[in-house]
Design a protein around this motif. Structure first.
Motif, PDB file in Angstrom:
ATOM      1  N   LYS A  21       0.777  -1.199   0.124  1.00 18.91           N
ATOM      2  CA  LYS A  21      -0.015   0.079   0.022  1.00 18.91           C
ATOM      3  C   LYS A  21       1.006   1.138   0.152  1.00 18.91           C
ATOM      4  O   LYS A  21       0.515   2.225  -0.728  1.00 18.91           O
ATOM      5  N   GLY A  22       1.913   1.294   0.778  1.00 19.93           N
ATOM      6  CA  GLY A  22       3.141   2.504   0.779  1.00 19.93           C
ATOM      7  C   GLY A  22       3.517   2.711  -0.617  1.00 19.93           C
ATOM      8  O   GLY A  22       3.628   3.851  -1.038  1.00 19.93           O
ATOM      9  N   ALA A  23       3.609   1.623  -1.129  1.00 17.09           N
ATOM     10  CA  ALA A  23       4.420   1.721  -2.632  1.00 17.09           C
ATOM     11  C   ALA A  23       3.514   2.307  -3.545  1.00 17.09           C
ATOM     12  O   ALA A  23       3.688   3.231  -4.372  1.00 17.09           O
ATOM     13  N   ILE A  24       1.988   1.766  -3.584  1.00 20.22           N
ATOM     14  CA  ILE A  24       0.901   2.487  -4.466  1.00 20.22           C
ATOM     15  C   ILE A  24       1.071   3.880  -4.052  1.00 20.22           C
ATOM     16  O   ILE A  24       0.880   4.941  -5.123  1.00 20.22           O
ATOM     17  N   TYR A  25       0.773   4.352  -2.838  1.00 18.78           N
ATOM     18  CA  TYR A  25       0.621   5.630  -2.409  1.00 18.78           C
ATOM     19  C   TYR A  25       1.799   6.491  -2.923  1.00 18.78           C
ATOM     20  O   TYR A  25       1.676   7.912  -3.242  1.00 18.78           O
ATOM     21  N   ASP A  30      -3.104   9.618  -4.625  1.00 23.60           N
ATOM     22  CA  ASP A  30      -4.521  10.081  -4.435  1.00 23.60           C
ATOM     23  C   ASP A  30      -5.157   8.672  -4.701  1.00 23.60           C
ATOM     24  O   ASP A  30      -6.312   8.659  -4.941  1.00 23.60           O
ATOM     25  N   ALA A  31      -4.378   7.616  -4.814  1.00 27.36           N
ATOM     26  CA  ALA A  31      -5.075   6.503  -5.148  1.00 27.36           C
ATOM     27  C   ALA A  31      -6.195   5.974  -4.271  1.00 27.36           C
ATOM     28  O   ALA A  31      -6.134   6.137  -2.867  1.00 27.36           O
ATOM     29  N   LYS A  32      -7.042   5.112  -4.582  1.00 30.34           N
ATOM     30  CA  LYS A  32      -7.904   4.422  -3.934  1.00 30.34           C
ATOM     31  C   LYS A  32      -7.876   2.799  -3.745  1.00 30.34           C
ATOM     32  O   LYS A  32      -8.027   2.096  -4.690  1.00 30.34           O
ATOM     33  N   GLN A 130       4.097  -1.354  -9.851  1.00 30.86           N
ATOM     34  CA  GLN A 130       4.775  -0.450 -10.854  1.00 30.86           C
ATOM     35  C   GLN A 130       3.408  -0.704 -11.916  1.00 30.86           C
ATOM     36  O   GLN A 130       2.979   0.392 -12.688  1.00 30.86           O
ATOM     37  N   VAL A 131       3.222  -1.900 -12.369  1.00 29.53           N
ATOM     38  CA  VAL A 131       2.358  -2.140 -13.549  1.00 29.53           C
ATOM     39  C   VAL A 131       0.900  -1.325 -13.331  1.00 29.53           C
ATOM     40  O   VAL A 131       0.222  -0.656 -14.194  1.00 29.53           O
TER      41      VAL A 131
END
Length: 286
Positions: A21-25, A30-32, A130-131
């Motif tokens: 989750k940290g990597a996505i943020y 502003d990801a959901k 990343q993808v």
């Protein structure tokens, strides 16, 4: 911004889910992010397929699903991105997509090839994130890999029908939180093969000649005194449309569930025999 879902067997004790989750943020502040589940039985591809099929359809078109179960890269377990039913799945090519794609053909399948720039023992974090973020930003799938025509099929996910079409041979693909046992036999297949004939469902040493539409139908006209039916076994087509063997009002701490009480486990056989009879006493469910 697209929704990104997570389905893994990581559990919640370790750091893995938080790191993903940290990597996505970090990529998309502003990801959901939505957790479908992190409690898949370790490396259980069939369980993953069942949960994914029955959850992804509730999300809006364009949702990106990261699936981290048995995801270590190898020559036999490549990483793929699939566009299917207006959703995107970033996952290993280990057969888990079979249950979804058995009814809906993928629009595009891409084998991810960014691994030459990333060497990782945690591909969900280092590759899948990343993808997924690239797709969320509107990236074209062919940039992150080459388009391929097929994906790995998981044969055990699909039930079989004998040549005479008087028997469906299925098996247990999932055991839910109540201990109920879910098979891979769909109501659609049951009605198509059964054609209104009488039948017998066999599971372990137990059999059923009626399939309910709701759990409380087992009480019949005695709904006001339903407690006497607690612990009764029944067959039902569940909300996902699959044949389920259940215990009415099961409680794993007291009454027990169908899995423990009936001795049914993952991959155990469940069969339906249809009886050719000029006067069947069963009508297909609608």
């Amino acid at each position: 911004m697209s929704i990104i879902t997570l389905t893994t067997d990581f559990g919640t004790k370790d750091h893995f889910v938080g790191a993903v989750k940290g990597a996505i943020y970090s990529e998309l502040p502003d990801a959901k992010i939505v957790d479908i589940t992190h409690e898949i039985s370790p490396f259980n591809i069939t369980e993953t397929a069942y949960i994914l099929k029955n959850s992804y359809k509730s999300f809006p078109d364009g949702t990106i699903h990261i699936v981290g179960v048995d995801s270590e890269l190898s020559n036999d377990n490549k990483h793929i991105t699939i566009e299917l039913d207006n959703h995107f799945f970033v996952c290993p090519d280990n057969g888990l997509i079979s249950m979804i794609a058995s009814e809906i053909n993928p629009t595009k399948i891409v084998e991810i090839n960014i691994h030459d720039r990333i060497e990782s023992s945690f591909p969900v974090l280092d590759v899948f994130v990343q993808v997924a973020c690239f797709i969320a930003r509107g990236g074209n799938l062919t940039v992150i890999g080459k388009e391929i025509k097929d994906y790995k099929k998981l044969i055990e996910i699909q039930p079989k029908v004998n040549q005479e079409k008087n028997k469906i041979i299925g098996g247990v693909v999932y055991i839910d939180n109540y201990g109920n046992v879910i098979s891979n036999i769909s109501k659609k297949m049951f009605n198509s093969i059964g054609r209104g004939r009488r039948f017998k469902v066999s599971a372990s040493r137990y059999f059923f000649t009626k399939i309910f539409a709701k759990y409380n139908e087992v009480t019949g006209d005695n709904a006001h005194d339903s407690i006497q039916y607690d612990g009764s076994r029944l067959a039902i087509f569940n909300s996902a449309g699959y044949l389920e063997i259940a215990i009415y009002r099961s409680n794993l701490e007291t009454v027990g569930g169908a899995s423990t009480l009936l001795g049914l486990n993952y991959r155990d056989s469940i069969t339906i025999d249809f009886i050719n009879d000029s006067q069947p006493d069963f009508s297909p469910l609608t």
